[in-house]
Write a protein that holds these residues in place. Structure first.
Motif, PDB file in Angstrom:
ATOM      1  N   GLU A  23       4.791  -7.470   6.120  1.00  0.00           N
ATOM      2  CA  GLU A  23       5.431  -6.309   6.720  1.00  0.00           C
ATOM      3  C   GLU A  23       4.774  -5.055   6.177  1.00  0.00           C
ATOM      4  N   VAL A  24       4.562  -4.092   7.066  1.00  0.00           N
ATOM      5  CA  VAL A  24       3.958  -2.813   6.699  1.00  0.00           C
ATOM      6  C   VAL A  24       5.007  -1.726   6.919  1.00  0.00           C
ATOM      7  N   PRO A  25       5.591  -1.179   5.844  1.00  0.00           N
ATOM      8  CA  PRO A  25       6.600  -0.126   6.022  1.00  0.00           C
ATOM      9  C   PRO A  25       5.980   1.176   6.513  1.00  0.00           C
ATOM     10  N   ASP A  26       6.790   1.986   7.163  1.00  0.00           N
ATOM     11  CA  ASP A  26       6.352   3.323   7.566  1.00  0.00           C
ATOM     12  C   ASP A  26       5.889   4.119   6.346  1.00  0.00           C
ATOM     13  N   ILE A 192     -10.410  -1.695  -7.438  1.00  0.00           N
ATOM     14  CA  ILE A 192     -10.142  -0.347  -7.933  1.00  0.00           C
ATOM     15  C   ILE A 192      -9.660   0.539  -6.788  1.00  0.00           C
ATOM     16  N   MET A 193     -10.371   0.475  -5.662  1.00  0.00           N
ATOM     17  CA  MET A 193      -9.975   1.255  -4.494  1.00  0.00           C
ATOM     18  C   MET A 193      -8.614   0.802  -3.974  1.00  0.00           C
ATOM     19  N   ALA A 194      -8.439  -0.510  -3.858  1.00  0.00           N
ATOM     20  CA  ALA A 194      -7.185  -1.055  -3.330  1.00  0.00           C
ATOM     21  C   ALA A 194      -5.998  -0.666  -4.201  1.00  0.00           C
ATOM     22  N   SER A 195      -6.183  -0.742  -5.523  1.00  0.00           N
ATOM     23  CA  SER A 195      -5.065  -0.472  -6.420  1.00  0.00           C
ATOM     24  C   SER A 195      -4.721   1.012  -6.480  1.00  0.00           C
ATOM     25  N   GLN A 196      -5.707   1.866  -6.257  1.00  0.00           N
ATOM     26  CA  GLN A 196      -5.437   3.307  -6.276  1.00  0.00           C
ATOM     27  C   GLN A 196      -4.789   3.788  -4.987  1.00  0.00           C
ATOM     28  N   LEU A 197      -5.117   3.140  -3.863  1.00  0.00           N
ATOM     29  CA  LEU A 197      -4.579   3.563  -2.581  1.00  0.00           C
ATOM     30  C   LEU A 197      -3.268   2.871  -2.229  1.00  0.00           C
ATOM     31  N   GLY A 198      -3.137   1.607  -2.625  1.00  0.00           N
ATOM     32  CA  GLY A 198      -2.054   0.781  -2.123  1.00  0.00           C
ATOM     33  C   GLY A 198      -0.693   1.051  -2.747  1.00  0.00           C
ATOM     34  N   ASP A 199       0.338   0.996  -1.899  1.00  0.00           N
ATOM     35  CA  ASP A 199       1.730   0.989  -2.369  1.00  0.00           C
ATOM     36  C   ASP A 199       2.226  -0.443  -2.517  1.00  0.00           C
ATOM     37  N   TYR A 200       1.809  -1.297  -1.586  1.00  0.00           N
ATOM     38  CA  TYR A 200       2.234  -2.694  -1.566  1.00  0.00           C
ATOM     39  C   TYR A 200       1.008  -3.572  -1.325  1.00  0.00           C
ATOM     40  N   PHE A 201       1.137  -4.849  -1.698  1.00  0.00           N
ATOM     41  CA  PHE A 201       0.036  -5.784  -1.452  1.00  0.00           C
ATOM     42  C   PHE A 201       0.584  -7.109  -0.934  1.00  0.00           C
ATOM     43  N   TYR A 202      -0.279  -7.792  -0.178  1.00  0.00           N
ATOM     44  CA  TYR A 202      -0.049  -9.171   0.232  1.00  0.00           C
ATOM     45  C   TYR A 202      -1.286  -9.965  -0.134  1.00  0.00           C
ATOM     46  N   MET A 203      -1.091 -11.089  -0.794  1.00  0.00           N
ATOM     47  CA  MET A 203      -2.192 -11.955  -1.177  1.00  0.00           C
ATOM     48  C   MET A 203      -2.282 -13.104  -0.183  1.00  0.00           C
ATOM     49  N   ILE A 204      -3.455 -13.293   0.394  1.00  0.00           N
ATOM     50  CA  ILE A 204      -3.681 -14.391   1.328  1.00  0.00           C
ATOM     51  C   ILE A 204      -4.659 -15.376   0.697  1.00  0.00           C
ATOM     52  N   ASP A 205      -4.319 -16.651   0.792  1.00  0.00           N
ATOM     53  CA  ASP A 205      -5.181 -17.697   0.247  1.00  0.00           C
ATOM     54  C   ASP A 205      -5.167 -18.874   1.221  1.00  0.00           C
ATOM     55  N   THR A 209       0.023 -16.533   3.419  1.00  0.00           N
ATOM     56  CA  THR A 209       0.536 -15.546   2.471  1.00  0.00           C
ATOM     57  C   THR A 209       1.103 -16.289   1.278  1.00  0.00           C
ATOM     58  N   VAL A 210       0.581 -15.989   0.078  1.00  0.00           N
ATOM     59  CA  VAL A 210       1.006 -16.726  -1.115  1.00  0.00           C
ATOM     60  C   VAL A 210       1.718 -15.842  -2.131  1.00  0.00           C
ATOM     61  N   PHE A 211       1.584 -14.521  -2.000  1.00  0.00           N
ATOM     62  CA  PHE A 211       2.242 -13.629  -2.953  1.00  0.00           C
ATOM     63  C   PHE A 211       2.299 -12.235  -2.340  1.00  0.00           C
ATOM     64  N   GLN A 212       3.299 -11.479  -2.748  1.00  0.00           N
ATOM     65  CA  GLN A 212       3.445 -10.116  -2.251  1.00  0.00           C
ATOM     66  C   GLN A 212       4.236  -9.300  -3.258  1.00  0.00           C
ATOM     67  N   GLY A 213       4.147  -7.977  -3.129  1.00  0.00           N
ATOM     68  CA  GLY A 213       4.933  -7.129  -4.013  1.00  0.00           C
ATOM     69  C   GLY A 213       4.400  -5.708  -4.033  1.00  0.00           C
ATOM     70  N   GLU A 214       4.951  -4.920  -4.927  1.00  0.00           N
ATOM     71  CA  GLU A 214       4.442  -3.571  -5.117  1.00  0.00           C
ATOM     72  C   GLU A 214       3.121  -3.633  -5.871  1.00  0.00           C
TER      73      GLU A 214
END
Length: 232
Positions: A23-26, A192-205, A209-214
């Motif tokens: 899910e991608v929040p507004d 580095i780029m992902a962690s600086q820009l992202g509010d939330y993440f989804y891990m795909i393996d 989808t295997v993991f998600q969170g802030e």
């Protein structure tokens, strides 16, 4: 803004996605992470309608867009920046922008001016053909072209790929401005780029989808980063 539920995608005889949920929040930047071949690019290309042989739910602003053709998905207000830019090499920067416009009205031209202020390199290269741009300039053009129309949601695939560090910084700065008015779903290998820009993440393996969170959770969890990304 965007909800994907139990997404399965087949490409020819291969079952690539085998249960992606996200899910991608507004008003957020949500990052899709995973090793090469995990299914990240296939996920956002499925949202854009490039793979008709798929199942599951894809909801944009509460309405189903599953199996719509790409041009119809784009008309809903979803911009797409592909992994390898895919600009028109034989057209100038100006022509690339004009081709992307759904209508050449005052509102669209104002957005174009805003984008040229955001990417001054493009203003300088306005009459230059796309094939003569640097890698960073091509990426800027690809992003600008996706945003020249009203775009509530932007899908961006690997914006830092192949870019020099100084260009990565410029793209990051621009993305931080864009996020103020546009929700972003980002696929990015550069942590580095992902962690600086992202509010939330989804891990795909392996297509799931295997993991998600802030994002802060992933920043703090070295074991999780090593397991799914191979980085400390």
């Amino acid at each position: 803004m965007l909800k994907i539920k139990d997404l399965h995608t087949h490409i020819e005889q291969f079952h690539i996605l085998q249960g992606v949920n996200l899910e991608v929040p507004d008003n957020s930047v949500t990052v899709v992470l995973g090793r090469n071949g995990a299914g990240k690019t296939t996920t956002i290309r499925s949202v854009m309608g490039f793979y008709p042989n798929m199942s599951g739910e894809i909801l944009f602003q509460g309405k189903s867009i599953a199996k719509l053709p790409p041009y119809t998905v784009a008309k809903q207000g979803i911009g797409y920046v592909p992994e390898d830019q895919d600009i028109f090499a034989g057209l100038t920067v100006e022509e690339n922008m004009r081709v992307a416009m759904r209508r050449e009205d005052d509102t669209t031209l104002e957005r174009q001016e805003w984008l040229l202020d955001l990417f001054p390199d493009l203003r300088e290269a306005w009459k230059r053909k796309g094939g003569h741009l640097s890698g960073g300039q091509k990426q800027m053009l690809s992003i600008a072209r996706a945003l020249v129309n009203e775009t509530p949601l932007l899908l961006v695939d690997e914006p830092s790929k192949g870019l020099a560090p100084i260009m990565v910084e410029k793209v990051m700065e621009a993305m931080n401005v864009i996020r103020e008015t546009t929700t972003i779903l980002l696929v990015e290998q550069n942590f580095i780029m992902a962690s600086q820009l992202g509010d939330y993440f989804y891990m795909i393996d392996e297509g799931r989808t295997v993991f998600q969170g802030e994002m802060q959770l992933l920043k703090d969890d070295e074991v999780l980063r090593k397991k799914y990304l191979g980085i400390a």
